[in-house]
Design a protein around this motif. Structure first.
Motif, PDB file in Angstrom:
ATOM      1  N   HIS A 103       0.854  -1.179   0.000  1.00  0.00           N
ATOM      2  CA  HIS A 103       0.000   0.000   0.000  1.00  0.00           C
ATOM      3  C   HIS A 103       0.890   1.228   0.000  1.00  0.00           C
ATOM      4  N   PRO A 104       0.591   2.231  -0.801  1.00  0.00           N
ATOM      5  CA  PRO A 104       1.465   3.405  -0.880  1.00  0.00           C
ATOM      6  C   PRO A 104       1.629   4.143   0.454  1.00  0.00           C
ATOM      7  N   VAL A 105       0.568   4.152   1.269  1.00  0.00           N
ATOM      8  CA  VAL A 105       0.656   4.838   2.559  1.00  0.00           C
ATOM      9  C   VAL A 105       1.624   4.091   3.480  1.00  0.00           C
ATOM     10  N   LEU A 106       1.558   2.778   3.479  1.00  0.00           N
ATOM     11  CA  LEU A 106       2.462   1.979   4.305  1.00  0.00           C
ATOM     12  C   LEU A 106       3.899   2.122   3.818  1.00  0.00           C
ATOM     13  N   ASP A 107       4.084   2.173   2.514  1.00  0.00           N
ATOM     14  CA  ASP A 107       5.416   2.355   1.950  1.00  0.00           C
ATOM     15  C   ASP A 107       5.973   3.731   2.310  1.00  0.00           C
ATOM     16  N   ALA A 108       5.135   4.763   2.235  1.00  0.00           N
ATOM     17  CA  ALA A 108       5.572   6.109   2.599  1.00  0.00           C
ATOM     18  C   ALA A 108       5.889   6.195   4.094  1.00  0.00           C
ATOM     19  N   THR A 109       5.108   5.498   4.920  1.00  0.00           N
ATOM     20  CA  THR A 109       5.376   5.480   6.362  1.00  0.00           C
ATOM     21  C   THR A 109       6.707   4.800   6.647  1.00  0.00           C
ATOM     22  N   LEU A 110       6.994   3.714   5.949  1.00  0.00           N
ATOM     23  CA  LEU A 110       8.280   3.039   6.113  1.00  0.00           C
ATOM     24  C   LEU A 110       9.434   3.960   5.729  1.00  0.00           C
ATOM     25  N   CYS A 111       9.318   4.651   4.595  1.00  0.00           N
ATOM     26  CA  CYS A 111      10.380   5.564   4.161  1.00  0.00           C
ATOM     27  C   CYS A 111      10.566   6.704   5.153  1.00  0.00           C
ATOM     28  N   ALA A 112       9.475   7.274   5.641  1.00  0.00           N
ATOM     29  CA  ALA A 112       9.578   8.383   6.598  1.00  0.00           C
ATOM     30  C   ALA A 112      10.190   7.930   7.918  1.00  0.00           C
ATOM     31  N   THR A 113       9.818   6.743   8.371  1.00  0.00           N
ATOM     32  CA  THR A 113      10.365   6.242   9.630  1.00  0.00           C
ATOM     33  C   THR A 113      11.856   5.950   9.501  1.00  0.00           C
ATOM     34  N   ILE A 114      12.272   5.381   8.388  1.00  0.00           N
ATOM     35  CA  ILE A 114      13.704   5.138   8.156  1.00  0.00           C
ATOM     36  C   ILE A 114      14.454   6.465   8.107  1.00  0.00           C
ATOM     37  N   LEU A 115      13.882   7.463   7.457  1.00  0.00           N
ATOM     38  CA  LEU A 115      14.522   8.771   7.349  1.00  0.00           C
ATOM     39  C   LEU A 115      14.648   9.437   8.722  1.00  0.00           C
ATOM     40  N   ILE A 116      13.594   9.400   9.518  1.00  0.00           N
ATOM     41  CA  ILE A 116      13.635   9.994  10.860  1.00  0.00           C
ATOM     42  C   ILE A 116      14.630   9.246  11.740  1.00  0.00           C
ATOM     43  N   HIS A 117      14.619   7.928  11.664  1.00  0.00           N
ATOM     44  CA  HIS A 117      15.541   7.117  12.463  1.00  0.00           C
ATOM     45  C   HIS A 117      17.000   7.428  12.099  1.00  0.00           C
ATOM     46  N   SER A 118      17.285   7.535  10.826  1.00  0.00           N
ATOM     47  CA  SER A 118      18.648   7.848  10.387  1.00  0.00           C
ATOM     48  C   SER A 118      19.054   9.256  10.811  1.00  0.00           C
ATOM     49  N   HIS A 119      18.148  10.209  10.657  1.00  0.00           N
ATOM     50  CA  HIS A 119      18.455  11.597  11.019  1.00  0.00           C
ATOM     51  C   HIS A 119      18.753  11.722  12.510  1.00  0.00           C
ATOM     52  N   THR A 120      17.910  11.152  13.346  1.00  0.00           N
ATOM     53  CA  THR A 120      18.141  11.272  14.790  1.00  0.00           C
ATOM     54  C   THR A 120      19.389  10.510  15.221  1.00  0.00           C
ATOM     55  N   GLY A 121      19.690   9.395  14.571  1.00  0.00           N
ATOM     56  CA  GLY A 121      20.903   8.657  14.895  1.00  0.00           C
ATOM     57  C   GLY A 121      22.154   9.453  14.576  1.00  0.00           C
ATOM     58  N   PHE A 122      22.216  10.040  13.387  1.00  0.00           N
ATOM     59  CA  PHE A 122      23.372  10.860  13.033  1.00  0.00           C
ATOM     60  C   PHE A 122      23.434  12.134  13.877  1.00  0.00           C
ATOM     61  N   GLN A 123      22.285  12.670  14.238  1.00  0.00           N
ATOM     62  CA  GLN A 123      22.254  13.851  15.107  1.00  0.00           C
ATOM     63  C   GLN A 123      22.848  13.507  16.472  1.00  0.00           C
ATOM     64  N   ASN A 124      22.523  12.344  16.993  1.00  0.00           N
ATOM     65  CA  ASN A 124      23.086  11.917  18.274  1.00  0.00           C
ATOM     66  C   ASN A 124      24.604  11.745  18.174  1.00  0.00           C
TER      67      ASN A 124
END
Length: 177
Positions: A103-124
């Motif tokens: 489902h496109p919404v589930l795919d977009a949620t996966l991409c956004a969650t990966i992006l947020i997770h990566s951003h906060t990890g590198f920020q830390n």
């Protein structure tokens, strides 16, 4: 590995006498010579890669350590948010493959969650290893670079999701290949 490439070490090894393989027991002198050659590989001179940053003392020995001002976007709230995002990646990653539909919404949620997770990890990582009090300009440059990289990757993921097959479909195709 870097100690092997040092020119002084190479000169030591090249100038050491060659030891011939003998059938009789090794003498005490050859054992000492071999030990001296081998120790050259295990000891190195300490050389700093970068010079130390300017040192300055603020206050006196008897002053208390500064306590940072509390902020709801840092500390335990930030850590809790990071853990929730990391934990949510497990079901969001498994559901598209277990359900068998993308489902496109589930795919977009996966991409956004990966992006947020990566951003906060590198920020830390930046917060931990680039302190403000020692290198304020470098830290600001790293934070701006991270924000720019996150924006570029977010735009690329958006384009990939809207104009191509999407992330989960790509993973399915690679898995079957």
């Amino acid at each position: 590995m870097a100690s092997i490439a040092r020119s002084s070490l190479l000169r030591q090894v090249a100038s050491a006498p060659k030891v011939a393989v003998a059938t009789k027991p090794a003498s005490q002198n050859s054992i000492i010579a071999n030990a001296a050659r081998a120790s050259a590989f295990h000891t190195t001179a300490r050389r700093d890669l970068l010079p130390p940053l300017p040192q300055k003392v603020v206050g006196t020995v008897n002053d208390a350590a500064p306590v940072p001002t509390p902020s709801p976007s840092h500390g335990s709230y930030h850590w809790t948010f990071d853990r929730l995002v990391a934990a949510s990646l497990i079901p969001i990653t498994v559901v598209p493959f277990a359900a068998g539909s993308v489902h496109p919404v589930l795919d977009a949620t996966l991409c956004a969650t990966i992006l947020i997770h990566s951003h906060t990890g590198f920020q830390n990582i930046i917060v931990d290893y680039v302190p403000t009090y020692r290198t304020p300009r470098a830290r600001k440059a790293f934070i701006w670079g991270l924000n720019a990289a996150t924006a570029v990757v977010g735009l690329a993921l958006y384009q990939y999701e809207t104009n191509d097959v999407g992330l989960t479909e790509t993973i399915k195709r690679i898995w079957k290949a």
